[in-house]
Design a protein around this motif. Structure first.
Motif, PDB file in Angstrom:
ATOM      1  N   SER A 290       0.852  -1.188   0.000  1.00 53.86           N
ATOM      2  CA  SER A 290       0.000   0.000   0.000  1.00 53.86           C
ATOM      3  C   SER A 290       0.882   1.230   0.000  1.00 53.86           C
ATOM      4  CB  SER A 290      -0.901   0.019   1.237  1.00 53.86           C
ATOM      5  OG  SER A 290      -1.333   1.339   1.500  1.00 53.86           O
ATOM      6  N   PRO A 291       0.688   2.122  -0.985  1.00 56.01           N
ATOM      7  CA  PRO A 291       1.481   3.363  -1.012  1.00 56.01           C
ATOM      8  C   PRO A 291       1.290   4.178   0.280  1.00 56.01           C
ATOM      9  CG  PRO A 291       0.278   3.059  -3.077  1.00 56.01           C
ATOM     10  CD  PRO A 291      -0.211   2.006  -2.147  1.00 56.01           C
ATOM     11  N   ILE A 292       0.063   4.141   0.814  1.00 59.04           N
ATOM     12  CA  ILE A 292      -0.214   4.894   2.041  1.00 59.04           C
ATOM     13  C   ILE A 292       0.590   4.324   3.211  1.00 59.04           C
ATOM     14  CG2 ILE A 292      -2.013   5.363   3.776  1.00 59.04           C
ATOM     15  CD1 ILE A 292      -2.436   7.123   1.437  1.00 59.04           C
ATOM     16  N   LYS A 293       0.571   2.991   3.324  1.00 59.66           N
ATOM     17  CA  LYS A 293       1.324   2.364   4.408  1.00 59.66           C
ATOM     18  C   LYS A 293       2.826   2.645   4.245  1.00 59.66           C
ATOM     19  CE  LYS A 293       2.594  -2.135   6.322  1.00 59.66           C
ATOM     20  NZ  LYS A 293       3.112  -1.657   7.598  1.00 59.66           N
ATOM     21  N   LYS A 294       3.288   2.656   2.999  1.00 60.25           N
ATOM     22  CA  LYS A 294       4.704   2.934   2.746  1.00 60.25           C
ATOM     23  C   LYS A 294       5.085   4.341   3.255  1.00 60.25           C
ATOM     24  CE  LYS A 294       6.615   1.011  -0.913  1.00 60.25           C
ATOM     25  NZ  LYS A 294       6.780   0.761  -2.369  1.00 60.25           N
TER      26      LYS A 294
ATOM     27  N   PHE B  37      -5.448  -1.237   2.209  1.00 59.81           N
ATOM     28  CA  PHE B  37      -5.088  -0.682   3.507  1.00 59.81           C
ATOM     29  C   PHE B  37      -5.890   0.591   3.770  1.00 59.81           C
ATOM     30  CE2 PHE B  37      -2.472   2.320   5.965  1.00 59.81           C
ATOM     31  CZ  PHE B  37      -2.403   1.621   7.157  1.00 59.81           C
ATOM     32  N   ALA B  38      -5.929   1.481   2.776  1.00 55.43           N
ATOM     33  CA  ALA B  38      -6.678   2.733   2.919  1.00 55.43           C
ATOM     34  C   ALA B  38      -8.159   2.447   3.155  1.00 55.43           C
ATOM     35  CB  ALA B  38      -6.488   3.615   1.686  1.00 55.43           C
ATOM     36  N   ASN B  39      -8.680   1.429   2.507  1.00 49.35           N
ATOM     37  CA  ASN B  39     -10.088   1.084   2.714  1.00 49.35           C
ATOM     38  C   ASN B  39     -10.360   0.536   4.112  1.00 49.35           C
ATOM     39  OD1 ASN B  39     -12.119   1.502   0.504  1.00 49.35           O
ATOM     40  ND2 ASN B  39     -10.372   0.735  -0.688  1.00 49.35           N
TER      41      ASN B  39
END
Lengths: 321, 321
Positions: free
Chosen positions: B209-213, B236-238
């Protein structure tokens, strides 16, 4: 002589009636049995006839009154002055209550849900001491309630406001409620709700407890027995009561945080547990309540008992006309 | 010609002002910078002087208006017409705002908390469409709101009603809130709250997930980036958005079950996520809402944007005088 008000509290077993001053003093009260036979078709005529008898007895006429107020079970439409779905009265179909009173008396007539109207009574002359923002929780077989904001009963869209018993407070076990949804306050913090909790806790409790023994034997356990055991130090009963209080305190905090009332009144049969219960709720609610609001919102016990309904019905006349 | 109203929306960077018809139409709007220097002592004189200039320009006098309304940050006492604790204005001490306006104009002056007043604007001319029972959630850096019951703003005891952001919805993690208590809606469902959730979930998330990264790299993550990633299918974002929605839906249901409003309005910066967010909240709130109320309560997006404050301030004059 100043004019009076007639207050009516319609219940499943009896109808309480009173003549009340505009200041909220009960001048005369009486009651009649609720005749639920024939789909409850006798109820309204019986009430009207009883009021007419009483007026004749005291040689009073419509001109001695400013209006008639009534609290009723079921779904009440305050504008149309109708009731539907009051199954304990035999009223599954729509009842034109206002129309019948209009034909019988030359007086303004106002009607509200019984739990809401009782809250208005406590707000006006009971534990709310006439303050403008007061909310009542009625803990009985179910959990009802009523909300008074700016001195007015809150009915909301479709007359359904004040469904305090259906606040979702149990998001972990999501205990099933009779309303069809899950996790309702009523399913965990009414007379039946506390028994639900007793069963939840009994599976994992290892110690000695007369209450747990009754459950294991399949005997009926009442909310009164649980509170009495808790007061005498029964650890199992206290576990149950603490969880009951935690759910109730969470619901109380939701009301405090949104409406910031001066008083939240705890009434109904379960509130017979008295100061023991009130103090626990007030203490636990602190943790859930916005700091500024903790200072202005009091948790208090109801004071009017069975008179809350007729007094609230009278105030419904004062605030509606 | 019918008389007009002056509406003022006092903010930390600018003051929005408008001349508004009694029906809620903005006839003229303008703004001035908020000068927070010298403990905010210039703010009220600047507003008064700007209004006087505008009246001169259009050759209007007090007799052309029915009153002046104002929304202000901080703790507002609507009766005393004072403000205290509006730290973003430099107003830590009590400000006699009403007194200054009374000396400057021969007009009734009314003041309310800015989030409450914006709710009144949306109720009157925005998403509430003039219905009598409307509640607004403002999702920004924090979570604010306002409650309109029977057409009137609810202020409660001590003016603290409408603290929707401090409803306790997180009873499991009890996330700390800036107000000092734990588990508040604001701590999990504001622009900062959703970032709190992102950190809660990132420890146990194994997938890509780019967000988690970004989080693992210690980069700043915004609520907008999280919603944008969720919309494009980032799992992840969802997960984060679903939990955010679940908390918000629970709070929405508390309002629906107690007040049964016709509309619950979602506004503020985070609501830029739009229909994607609104639909999820409305869907999830069903599970927590009393069956009868599901049919009468709509979850809608705010419509007035930055004009809600001045329009609500005008309606405060209409409903208070």
């Amino acid at each position: 002589m100043t004019k009076k008000i007639i207050g009516i509290d319609l219940g499943g077993t009896s109808v309480k009636l009173a003549m009340i001053s505009q200041e909220g003093e009960i001048l005369e009260k009486w009651s009649i049995k609720t005749n639920v036979l024939d789909n409850g078709t006798h109820i309204v005529p019986d009430i009207i006839s009883s009021i007419k008898d009483k007026l004749d007895l005291y040689q009073l006429t419509a001109s001695d009154f400013i209006g008639i107020g009534m609290g009723s079970p079921g779904k009440v439409d305050a504008q149309a002055k109708t009731v539907v779905g009051a199954y304990n009265l035999g009223w599954s179909e729509l009842q034109e209550v206002g129309k019948a009173f209009k034909e019988a008396f030359d007086l303004p007539f106002f009607i509200g849900n019984d739990a809401n109207v009782a809250a208005l009574g406590e707000q006006w002359k009971g534990a709310g001491q006439g303050n403008q923002n007061v909310v009542m929780f009625t803990l009985g077989t179910g959990v009802g309630g009523g909300i008074v904001v700016n001195g007015q009963l809150v009915t909301g869209e479709g007359g359904a406001a004040g469904e305090i018993g259906h606040l979702t407070v149990d998001t972990q076990y999501m205990t099933a409620c009779t309303c069809g949804k899950k996790g309702c306050l009523e399913a965990v913090a009414s007379a039946t709700g506390i028994v639900n909790l007793t069963h939840r806790f009994s599976d994992n409790y290892e110690g000695e407890s007369p209450i747990k023994k009754d459950i294991d034997n399949g005997d009926e356990v009442t909310s009164k027995a649980i509170f009495d055991a808790a007061k005498t130090g029964d650890l199992f009963a206290n576990m149950v009561v603490d969880k009951f209080v935690d759910y109730l305190a969470l619901a109380v905090s939701h009301i405090a945080n949104t409406l910031s009332p001066s008083h939240i009144v705890i009434g109904g049969g379960v509130s017979a547990a008295g100061e023991f219960l009130r103090e626990k709720i007030a203490q636990q609610a602190l943790a859930y309540t916005f700091p500024q609001i903790r200072q202005t919102c009091q948790i208090v016990l109801a004071e009017l008992g069975n008179d809350a309904g007729v007094i609230g019905a009278a105030q419904l006349v004062n605030t509606s006309r």
